[in-house]
Design a protein around this motif. Structure first.
Motif, short mmCIF file in Angstrom:
data_model
loop_
_atom_site.label_atom_id
_atom_site.label_comp_id
_atom_site.label_asym_id
_atom_site.label_seq_id
_atom_site.Cartn_x
_atom_site.Cartn_y
_atom_site.Cartn_z
N ASP A 137 0.85 -1.19 0.00
CA ASP A 137 0.00 0.00 0.00
C ASP A 137 0.88 1.24 0.00
N TYR A 138 1.21 1.70 -1.21
CA TYR A 138 2.06 2.88 -1.34
C TYR A 138 1.25 4.17 -1.30
N ILE A 139 -0.04 4.07 -0.96
CA ILE A 139 -0.84 5.27 -0.73
C ILE A 139 -0.75 5.65 0.74
N ASN A 140 -0.98 4.68 1.61
CA ASN A 140 -0.81 4.95 3.04
C ASN A 140 0.65 5.06 3.43
N ASN A 141 1.52 4.40 2.67
CA ASN A 141 2.96 4.44 2.94
C ASN A 141 3.70 4.73 1.64
N PRO A 142 3.72 5.99 1.22
CA PRO A 142 4.37 6.34 -0.05
C PRO A 142 5.83 5.92 -0.06
N LYS A 143 6.33 5.56 -1.24
CA LYS A 143 7.76 5.29 -1.38
C LYS A 143 8.53 6.58 -1.10
N SER A 144 9.79 6.45 -0.78
CA SER A 144 10.60 7.62 -0.41
C SER A 144 10.72 8.64 -1.53
N ASP A 145 10.53 8.19 -2.78
CA ASP A 145 10.60 9.13 -3.91
C ASP A 145 9.28 9.81 -4.20
N GLY A 146 8.21 9.38 -3.49
CA GLY A 146 6.90 9.98 -3.68
C GLY A 146 5.91 9.11 -4.42
N TYR A 147 6.33 7.96 -4.90
CA TYR A 147 5.43 7.08 -5.66
C TYR A 147 4.27 6.62 -4.79
N ARG A 148 3.05 6.65 -5.37
CA ARG A 148 1.85 6.24 -4.64
C ARG A 148 0.95 5.39 -5.54
N SER A 149 0.50 4.29 -5.01
CA SER A 149 -0.39 3.36 -5.71
C SER A 149 -0.58 2.17 -4.80
N ILE A 150 -1.55 1.33 -5.10
CA ILE A 150 -1.68 0.04 -4.42
C ILE A 150 -1.20 -1.04 -5.38
N HIS A 151 -0.28 -1.87 -4.92
CA HIS A 151 0.19 -3.01 -5.70
C HIS A 151 -0.29 -4.28 -5.02
N GLN A 152 -1.15 -5.01 -5.72
CA GLN A 152 -1.66 -6.26 -5.19
C GLN A 152 -1.31 -7.39 -6.15
N VAL A 153 -0.55 -8.36 -5.66
CA VAL A 153 -0.17 -9.51 -6.48
C VAL A 153 -1.19 -10.63 -6.28
N PHE A 154 -1.55 -11.26 -7.39
CA PHE A 154 -2.46 -12.41 -7.35
C PHE A 154 -1.76 -13.63 -7.96
N THR A 155 -2.10 -14.79 -7.45
CA THR A 155 -1.67 -16.04 -8.05
C THR A 155 -2.76 -16.51 -9.00
N TYR A 156 -2.41 -16.67 -10.26
CA TYR A 156 -3.40 -17.06 -11.27
C TYR A 156 -3.92 -18.46 -11.00
N LYS A 157 -5.23 -18.61 -11.17
CA LYS A 157 -5.87 -19.90 -10.95
C LYS A 157 -6.97 -20.08 -11.98
N SER A 158 -6.97 -21.22 -12.67
CA SER A 158 -7.95 -21.44 -13.73
C SER A 158 -8.41 -22.88 -13.75
N ARG A 159 -9.72 -23.08 -13.94
CA ARG A 159 -10.25 -24.43 -14.09
C ARG A 159 -9.89 -25.01 -15.46
N ASP A 160 -9.89 -24.14 -16.46
CA ASP A 160 -9.71 -24.59 -17.84
C ASP A 160 -8.25 -24.76 -18.25
N LYS A 168 2.16 -15.38 -11.47
CA LYS A 168 1.81 -14.20 -10.68
C LYS A 168 1.43 -13.04 -11.60
N ILE A 169 0.37 -12.34 -11.20
CA ILE A 169 -0.08 -11.14 -11.91
C ILE A 169 -0.12 -9.99 -10.91
N GLU A 170 0.50 -8.87 -11.27
CA GLU A 170 0.48 -7.72 -10.38
C GLU A 170 -0.59 -6.72 -10.83
N LEU A 171 -1.45 -6.36 -9.91
CA LEU A 171 -2.47 -5.35 -10.17
C LEU A 171 -2.06 -4.04 -9.49
N GLN A 172 -2.00 -2.97 -10.28
CA GLN A 172 -1.76 -1.63 -9.75
C GLN A 172 -3.07 -0.87 -9.79
N ILE A 173 -3.47 -0.33 -8.64
CA ILE A 173 -4.69 0.49 -8.58
C ILE A 173 -4.28 1.87 -8.11
#
Length: 357
Positions: A137-160, A168-173
């Protein structure tokens, strides 16, 4: 590449570890580096199907939540970025790099960012893919350079297509305001010919960006970078303006912006992927946009890898393969490839007016 073929060529952890080590080795010969590069390229390509499925799910979720405005885009991490990350982290195993496949969501404000994240990771969610918690959570805890965003990593899972499970897929919000700041970082990096987000570039430029991040945090009511937490908004704005006036940052940003006449594309609504190539020419910067249909995904991957290889020897060329919709949507999701910092400049000028008038 078909999914069945992909199942057969997923490299093992040790293969990826050796490939990563070879790519940043000072002693490996050219043949070894070429083989390692090929392994990395195939490994990266495996993420294409998961991120495509993933971003469609995210689009559906955004529509379901009825956000006033949302932009969803996907990309495979650029080879130079992957290799640079390995160089900065020599002990990293390529197999554990979690942002090879990435999806970015840009929303109107903080409330929408929080709501989407909670919907995707909350206990009641029906999202198929498994979140790796806690997120960054780089919004509540910004990086030292000022970068802000939420980075959430997911493990891909598929039936097919269970053969791809575990990728792994990284989601930036992020908010539109945070996105405008990140775009300014990328664009100033082009001007400076340095990767500012990796800690390079002039100290003054990096200081200006940290100050601007703090002003944007204040506007959004979120924590600012730690070393500016005791400084007043007026003092932050004044220092930022002093640097801007001295270096003429806004003028430089406006000067490099690419106008519509410098965008070469034949894209239309049939195209699912676009290869963007930003290149400096004698009369300024030009971006070429090469479109591909969904059926041409394999060709797009081959061209991406080929153009990246060709660009390795050139410092004034940048290439990325993205999927975000039409040209309008691409410009919104990846304005740095069009050197478009109008929103950033507008927000900074507004902050100067608010605190210094």
């Amino acid at each position: 590449m078909s999914i069945d073929e992909a199942k057969l060529i997923i490299p093992g952890t040790n293969v990826l570890r050796r490939a990563g080590a070879t790519l940043v080795s000072d002693t490996a010969d050219q043949a070894q580096k070429t083989e390692a590069y090929d392994t990395l390229n195939k490994w990266r390509a495996l993420h294409s199907y998961p991120i495509d499925v993933f971003q469609k799910n995210i689009r559906s979720k955004c529509n379901q939540l009825k956000f006033r405005d949302s932009t969803v885009a996907q990309r495979l991490k650029r080879m130079p970025s992957i290799i640079s990350k390995l160089e900065r982290n020599p002990t990293m195993n390529l197999a554990r790099m979690q942002d090879i496949g990435g999806v970015r969501v840009i929303l109107s404000g903080i409330a929408d960012v929080r709501r989407l994240h909670e919907e995707l990771v909350g206990r009641s969610n029906r999202f198929n893919h498994v979140p790796i918690l806690p997120c960054h959570d780089y919004i509540n805890n910004p990086k030292s350079d000022g970068y802000r965003s939420i980075h959430q990593v997911f493990t891909y899972k598929s039936r097919d297509h269970s053969g791809l499970d575990g990728l792994k897929i990284e989601l930036q919000i992020r908010t539109a305001l945070q996105h405008s700041w990140a775009t300014a970082v990328e664009t100033l990096g082009v001007i400076e010919n340095a990767s500012i987000k990796s800690g390079f570039g002039s100290e003054d430029i990096r200081r200006f960006l940290k100050l601007s991040s703090a002003l944007f945090s204040i506007k959004e009511g979120t924590p600012i970078v730690e070393d500016l937490s005791e400084v007043t908004p007026k003092e932050i704005a004044q220092e930022a303006k002093d640097i801007e006036v001295r270096l003429q940052i806004f003028t430089k940003l406006k000067w490099v912006q690419i106008s519509a006449k410098h965008i070469e594309s034949t894209s239309n609504s049939r195209h699912a992927y676009h290869l963007l190539m930003l290149k400096q020419e004698e009369n300024g910067w030009k971006v070429n946009v090469i479109p591909f249909t969904k059926a041409q995904e394999g060709l797009a991957q081959i061209m991406y890898a080929t153009m990246e290889q060709a660009a390795k020897k050139e410092h004034d060329v940048d290439v990325v393969l993205v999927s975000a919709g039409d040209i309008k949507a691409i410009k919104k999701a990846y304005p740095n490839y069009f050197l478009d910092t109008n929103q950033f400049i507008k927000e900074m000028q507004s902050a100067f007016k608010k605190y210094l008038s």
